[in-house]
Every structure is written in structure tokens, then in C-alpha cells.
Design a protein around this motif. Structure first.
Motif, PDB file in Angstrom:
ATOM      1  N   ASP A 163       2.221  -2.965  55.283  1.00 27.35           N
ATOM      2  CA  ASP A 163       2.130  -1.256  55.287  1.00 27.35           C
ATOM      3  C   ASP A 163       1.673  -1.878  53.380  1.00 27.35           C
ATOM      4  O   ASP A 163       3.094  -1.187  52.588  1.00 27.35           O
ATOM      5  N   SER A 164       0.828  -1.885  53.163  1.00 30.35           N
ATOM      6  CA  SER A 164       0.754  -1.237  51.896  1.00 30.35           C
ATOM      7  C   SER A 164       0.539   0.224  50.916  1.00 30.35           C
ATOM      8  O   SER A 164       1.073  -0.458  49.571  1.00 30.35           O
ATOM      9  N   ARG A 165       0.930   0.917  51.664  1.00 28.58           N
ATOM     10  CA  ARG A 165       1.155   1.920  51.082  1.00 28.58           C
ATOM     11  C   ARG A 165       2.843   2.449  51.069  1.00 28.58           C
ATOM     12  O   ARG A 165       3.162   3.763  51.575  1.00 28.58           O
ATOM     13  N   SER A 166       3.531   1.361  51.799  1.00 28.79           N
ATOM     14  CA  SER A 166       5.307   1.606  51.901  1.00 28.79           C
ATOM     15  C   SER A 166       5.953   1.932  50.883  1.00 28.79           C
ATOM     16  O   SER A 166       5.943   0.751  49.951  1.00 28.79           O
ATOM     17  N   ASP A 187     -12.691   5.445  55.907  1.00 28.36           N
ATOM     18  CA  ASP A 187     -11.495   4.775  56.047  1.00 28.36           C
ATOM     19  C   ASP A 187     -10.602   5.264  57.433  1.00 28.36           C
ATOM     20  O   ASP A 187     -11.066   6.762  57.297  1.00 28.36           O
ATOM     21  N   GLU A 188      -9.711   4.542  57.594  1.00 25.63           N
ATOM     22  CA  GLU A 188      -8.747   5.270  58.793  1.00 25.63           C
ATOM     23  C   GLU A 188      -7.893   5.321  58.322  1.00 25.63           C
ATOM     24  O   GLU A 188      -7.093   5.956  57.370  1.00 25.63           O
ATOM     25  N   PRO A 189      -7.476   6.697  59.134  1.00 25.42           N
ATOM     26  CA  PRO A 189      -6.733   7.661  58.312  1.00 25.42           C
ATOM     27  C   PRO A 189      -5.478   7.109  58.237  1.00 25.42           C
ATOM     28  O   PRO A 189      -5.221   6.168  59.610  1.00 25.42           O
ATOM     29  N   TYR A 190      -4.423   7.317  57.842  1.00 25.76           N
ATOM     30  CA  TYR A 190      -2.651   6.595  57.477  1.00 25.76           C
ATOM     31  C   TYR A 190      -2.062   7.022  58.040  1.00 25.76           C
ATOM     32  O   TYR A 190      -1.496   7.913  58.728  1.00 25.76           O
ATOM     33  N   ILE A 228       3.817   7.536  46.229  1.00 24.66           N
ATOM     34  CA  ILE A 228       4.142   7.884  47.913  1.00 24.66           C
ATOM     35  C   ILE A 228       5.450   8.434  48.707  1.00 24.66           C
ATOM     36  O   ILE A 228       4.769   9.683  49.627  1.00 24.66           O
ATOM     37  N   ARG A 273       1.944   5.797  59.678  1.00 23.74           N
ATOM     38  CA  ARG A 273       3.110   5.151  59.217  1.00 23.74           C
ATOM     39  C   ARG A 273       3.185   4.110  60.611  1.00 23.74           C
ATOM     40  O   ARG A 273       3.694   5.311  61.070  1.00 23.74           O
ATOM     41  N   HIS A 274       4.074   3.549  60.010  1.00 24.58           N
ATOM     42  CA  HIS A 274       4.596   2.729  61.368  1.00 24.58           C
ATOM     43  C   HIS A 274       5.547   3.916  61.777  1.00 24.58           C
ATOM     44  O   HIS A 274       6.603   3.877  60.890  1.00 24.58           O
TER      45      HIS A 274
END
Length: 276
Positions: free
Chosen positions: A122-125, A34-37, A156, A39-40
Motif C-alpha cells: 500500500d503506497s499510501r500506508s 483512478d480507483e477509489p482508495y 496521510i 485501506r486494507h
């Protein structure tokens, strides 16, 4: 024939083994990981507009909501890929419906669309999950879905204040008053200079039947902001629940004076109350 089939299977084994080795090697160097997360990070101008939007959203007035919408829309125009700004827009639509200044039929599709756009980006927002949970609660009364969304937001980002605030409202509605008070108190700890957080905690105490504790929180709110109409309104309600109608009336009257109700209307209210 059977000998030929066995030969074909033997010939395939080296090819399968080669593919397996290749897959393992690619995994070892990270190509299948998985690509590292990341955050925008919004542009500075977009972040400034977003921060102003959150400030105006918490003013809980028609003009405040207008200003909030203007700033969230500006933030999105400056940085369309910032999920937090879309979530802020969703929260504003939800608030306008919840406080009765716009119809749920008009606000629901806007709130849902903006919240889902945040999660598409961003599904982790945490902001996106909170905005969706708030909308699921306020518009659909889908308590289970709302709790899942708000819980995910807090997983999160445990320090995201609006998620604690929304969780307080949700658990109060479900009659889980102890949980609601904990959530509202956490929101206050994260945002201690905002009178709205004291008023929300007082509301949690009111619904739990803990009126004296609620009144103490409202005294703190009015020390912070003596002209808070919302705090006067909540305090009047708590006096009513406490069986103190005279104190309730005086507090409601003080709140009405804050919003510039004409003196003639105040005198009429005085006359009607004392005529009882």
C-alpha cells in the motif's frame, strides 16, 4: 502525390475523431479514472496480534522486543497483505538497533525490507512511510529522505503517533528543538498513558536546554509508572545537565534497583561515588 496525401489525411480525421469520442466517453463513465482508495482491513486475529506487537514494542526491553517480533510475525502469517504489520516489524528492528541490543548491520536490511514491503502492499500506508523514514534516519542518517518519508506519513494520517515520535527524534538531531518539542508533545497527546511519551518529551527539553521543563515531564512519567527504568535514567541525566550530581546519583541508583542490580554492586557504586 500531394492530392493523394491530402486525401489520406482527410480519411484519417474521422477515425481520429472516433477514437477521441470513445476515450472521452470511457472517461465519463469512470473506466479511465483512478480507483477509489480502499485501506486494507486486517483480519480480527491479525489486528489483535499487531496491537499486541505495538504494545510490546513500546516496553523497550529485550523481552518486549522479542514479544513484539513474535506478534508482528504472527500478524503477518495471519494476514500477509496487512502493511501495518510489516511496518511494525520494521520499527522493531530499528528499535533493537537503536537501543544497542542488535547490530545495525544485521537489523538494517531487515528493517528496510519490511518497510518497503509495507509500501509495496500500500503506497499510501502511513505506517509504511513512517517505518521507512525511521530506518532512513537511524541507519543511514539520511535526514532529508527521512523527513520526506515522515512528512508523507503525517500527510496521510496526521494522528499516527509513531510518525510524530520519529519526527521529534529527527528534528532534535537536526537542532530544530522547537519543532521537536511540538512533535513530541503531539505524540504524548495521542498516547497520554504511555510513560515513554513523557520521557521522549523530556529528552526534547533536555536537548533544548530546558531542564526544569524536562524534569516536570519526568515527574509525571514516574507518577504514571514509578518503576520505569527509562524515566529514572532520563531524570538522572537531566539532573546532571542541571548541575545537581547528588540528585543525579540518587536517581540513577533508584533506577538500578528497579532492574535488580545486586546490592553488592550498589554498595560498590556508593563507595566509589562518596570517595570522590
Amino acid at each position: 502525390t500531394e492530392p493523394e496525401a491530402q486525401g489520406e489525411r482527410r480519411n484519417r480525421k474521422p477515425a481520429v475523431a472516433a477514437v477521441t469520442v470513445t476515450v472521452l466517453a470511457l472517461g465519463a463513465i469512470g473506466l479511465f479514472r483512478d480507483e477509489p482508495y480502499v485501506r486494507h482491513v486486517p483480519t480480527p486475529a491479525a489486528h489483535e496480534a499487531y496491537t499486541k506487537g505495538r504494545y510490546f514494542l513500546d516496553q523497550r526491553s529485550i523481552q518486549g522486543w522479542r514479544n513484539a517480533l513474535e506478534n508482528f510475525e504472527r500478524a503477518i502469517a495471519l494476514d500477509p497483505n496487512d502493511p501495518a504489520s510489516h511496518a511494525g516489524l520494521a520499527d522493531t528492528y530499528s528499535a533493537m538497533s537503536d537501543f544497542g541490543v542488535a547490530s545495525p548491520a544485521e537489523m538494517r536490511p531487515r528493517a528496510m525490507s519490511a518497510a518497503r514491503r509495507a509500501l509495496e502492499l500500500d503506497s499510501r500506508s502511513a505506517e509504511g512511510h513512517e517505518a521507512l523514514g525511521r530506518a532512513q534516519f537511524l541507519f543511514d542518517w539520511d535526514f532529508a529522505a527521512a523527513e520526506r518519508s515522515l512528512t508523507r506519513a503525517l500527510e496521510i494520517d496526521p494522528e499516527y503517533m509513531p510518525a510524530h515520535q520519529a519526527m521529534a527524534w529527527l528534528t532534535s538531531a537536526l537542532g530544530r528543538h522547537d519543532e521537536a518539542i511540538v512533535a513530541a508533545r503531539t505524540a504524548l497527546q495521542l498516547d497520554p498513558v504511555n510513560t515513554a511519551r513523557y520521557t521522549e518529551l523530556a529528552g526534547g527539553f533536555a536537548l533544548a536546554g530546558r531542564y526544569a521543563e524536562g524534569l516536570r515531564e519526568l515527574d509525571r512519567a514516574l507518577q504514571l509508572s514509578p518503576r520505569s527504568f527509562e524515566s529514572h535514567l532520563m531524570k538522572g541525566w537531566l539532573y546532571e545537565l542541571s548541575g545537581k550530581p547528588d540528585s543525579a546519583f540518587a536517581t540513577y541508583r533508584a533506577g538500578l534497583r528497579i532492574v535488580d542490580v545486586p546490592d553488592a554492586m550498589l554498595r560498590a557504586l556508593d563507595s566509589a561515588y562518596h570517595a570522590q
